[in-house]
Design an enzyme around this catalytic site. Structure first.
Site, mmCIF file in Angstrom:
data_model
loop_
_atom_site.group_PDB
_atom_site.id
_atom_site.type_symbol
_atom_site.label_atom_id
_atom_site.label_comp_id
_atom_site.label_asym_id
_atom_site.label_seq_id
_atom_site.Cartn_x
_atom_site.Cartn_y
_atom_site.Cartn_z
ATOM 1 C CB THR A 171 -0.991 -0.027 1.194
ATOM 2 O OG1 THR A 171 -1.936 1.035 1.036
ATOM 3 C CG2 THR A 171 -0.293 0.142 2.534
ATOM 4 C CG ASN A 172 -0.492 4.646 -1.324
ATOM 5 O OD1 ASN A 172 -1.146 5.415 -0.640
ATOM 6 N ND2 ASN A 172 -1.018 3.983 -2.343
ATOM 7 C CB ALA A 173 2.144 7.443 2.991
#
Ligand code: PMT
Length: 405
Positions: free
Chosen positions: A212-214
């Site tokens: 995933t990402n931030a």
């Protein structure tokens, strides 16, 4: 902080007898802080729990209780207060006053004023579970709903009796949100659906791991709230969020980019404005293991495959979405902000792209603020200073409004 929807509005706040009356003081304070002119009317029973002086102090206006104590020469108070109000709220609403409102009784200042009131009505019932669940109370609540009143709560939890169950007054923040939703009706997005994507998609590797990402979802949530506050039907297609879901926004939870794509495309026919604020993973693991990957196997090489480009697919089927007037993308960039954003504007056939320099501290991923530049398909751009995401959201929607014409 002054609030665009509440500032200058005349709000009638009815407070009836119940322990939750102390929370109504917080509600009155929040309304006044938002810039509303708050007139509080308490029932005699409410004054047993909280003094009128408390409400006078937080609203800056004299709280009223008695029908007969207005100074001579004043217009009849229940008619004046009832007809001038932009919005009426009763919190907490006791079973007794709920029944009076449903039956049209007018035996005290609050019930008489509400009978004379033509403004939208928000009701926050609070009472013991058995009183709320009594078929008579339910029938009265239904009758009020049928006449357009918005009932918020009651919620479940600890009650004044010490028991636990349904009957707790909704929190002031939720009542305020319901009030704002009512005031937004008839705004420039009335009758329009605004679909917003938010959050970082999760691309599974095995049953417990994902890439995933931030992205926190804050930007997307702010956009959905702004659409709601302009009177639109806001639909939020979101990966897991690190912020609460907003009141009055339809939530469509998804996990992966493929799920997000399917959720967006299946709603396109009813959508007027589409805003892609999600950080969609461009790649996903080519293989999703059925069992948890074991570290004993040593180093691990992952093969990633391209995910669908959601906005790209929207562009390809735009002709099948006759209502769709504005497609807006975001571009999170770490270098060559304008050039990269302009390339995405063209490649995804967007109407507007919101270029986001995500290298700046206090802006972009996870932050409360954002610094963006809007680039338009027709040419031209608008650079905005660092501002709260709610303000960015409002500016983005204002930029979309002319496209609806
Ligand atoms: O969620 P927050 O913490 O509040 O952070 C906000 C944000 C930084 C995530 C947001 O402001 C933002 O910039 N979102 C877009 C992030 C992004 O990944 O941009 P992109 O350049 O990869 O994609 C460009 C556009 O295409 C975006 O609108 C994106 O939603 C869309 N896209 C991207 C990939 C993909 N496979 N399909 C898409 O539709």
């Amino acid at each position: 902080m002054s609030d665009r929807l509440l500032a200058g509005k005349k709000v009638l706040l009815g407070v009836t007898g119940g322990i939750a009356a102390y929370k109504a003081a917080d509600l009155a304070s929040k309304l006044a802080q938002a810039g509303a002119q708050v007139d509080v009317i308490m029932t005699e029973a409410a004054t047993r729990f909280v003094a009128p002086l408390t409400f006078s102090a937080v609203s800056g206006r004299a709280a009223r209780v008695d029908m007969w104590s207005e100074p001579a020469g004043e217009a009849i108070p229940h008619v004046r207060l009832g007809t001038l109000a932009d919005l009426a709220i009763v919190a907490p609403l006791s079973a007794n006053t709920l029944a009076k409102l449903a039956l049209g009784l007018a035996d005290n200042l609050l019930s008489a004023t509400l009978l004379a009131c033509v403004a939208p009505l928000v009701l926050a019932p609070a009472m013991e579970s058995h009183m709320w669940l009594n078929p008579l109370t339910q029938a009265h609540a239904e009758a009020l709903r049928a006449r357009g009143a918005v009932l918020v709560g009651p919620g479940s939890g600890h009650l004044a009796s010490g028991a636990s169950g349904v009957g707790r007054m909704a929190e002031p923040a939720e009542i305020l949100a319901a009030a704002r939703l009512l005031l937004a009706q008839g705004g420039p997005l009335a009758g329009r659906q605004v679909l917003v994507t938010a959050g970082g998609t999760q691309e599974p590797l095995d049953p417990v791991r994902y890439i995933t990402n931030a992205s926190s979802g804050k930007m997307g949530v702010a956009l959905a709230e702004a659409a709601r506050d302009l009177g639109g039907r806001a639909v939020l297609v979101h990966a897991p969020l690190s912020v609460a879901l907003p009141y009055g926004v339809q939530s469509v939870p998804v996990g992966s980019a493929v799920e997000m794509r399917d959720a967006v495309l299946s709603r396109l026919a009813e959508t007027d404005i589409l805003i892609g604020a999600a950080a969609v993973a461009d790649y996903r693991p080519a293989e999703v293991r059925a069992q948890k990957i074991k570290k004993e196997a040593g180093d691990l090489t992952l093969r990633l495959m391209r995910n669908p480009d959601i906005l790209g697919e929207v562009a390809a089927c735009r002709r099948e979405a006759p209502r769709l007037r504005a497609v807006i993308g975001f571009a999170a960039e770490t270098q060559d902000l304008r050039a990269n954003a302009a390339a995405k504007l063209a490649a995804k056939q967007l109407d507007i792209i919101v270029a986001n320099d995500v290298t700046e501290a206090g802006s972009g991923f996870g932050a409360d603020d954002n610094r963006v530049t809007l680039l338009y398909r027709e040419g031209g751009e608008e650079s905005l200073p660092l501002m709260h995401k709610s303000e960015v959201a409002r500016r983005v929607l204002e930029a979309a409004l002319p496209l609806l014409a």
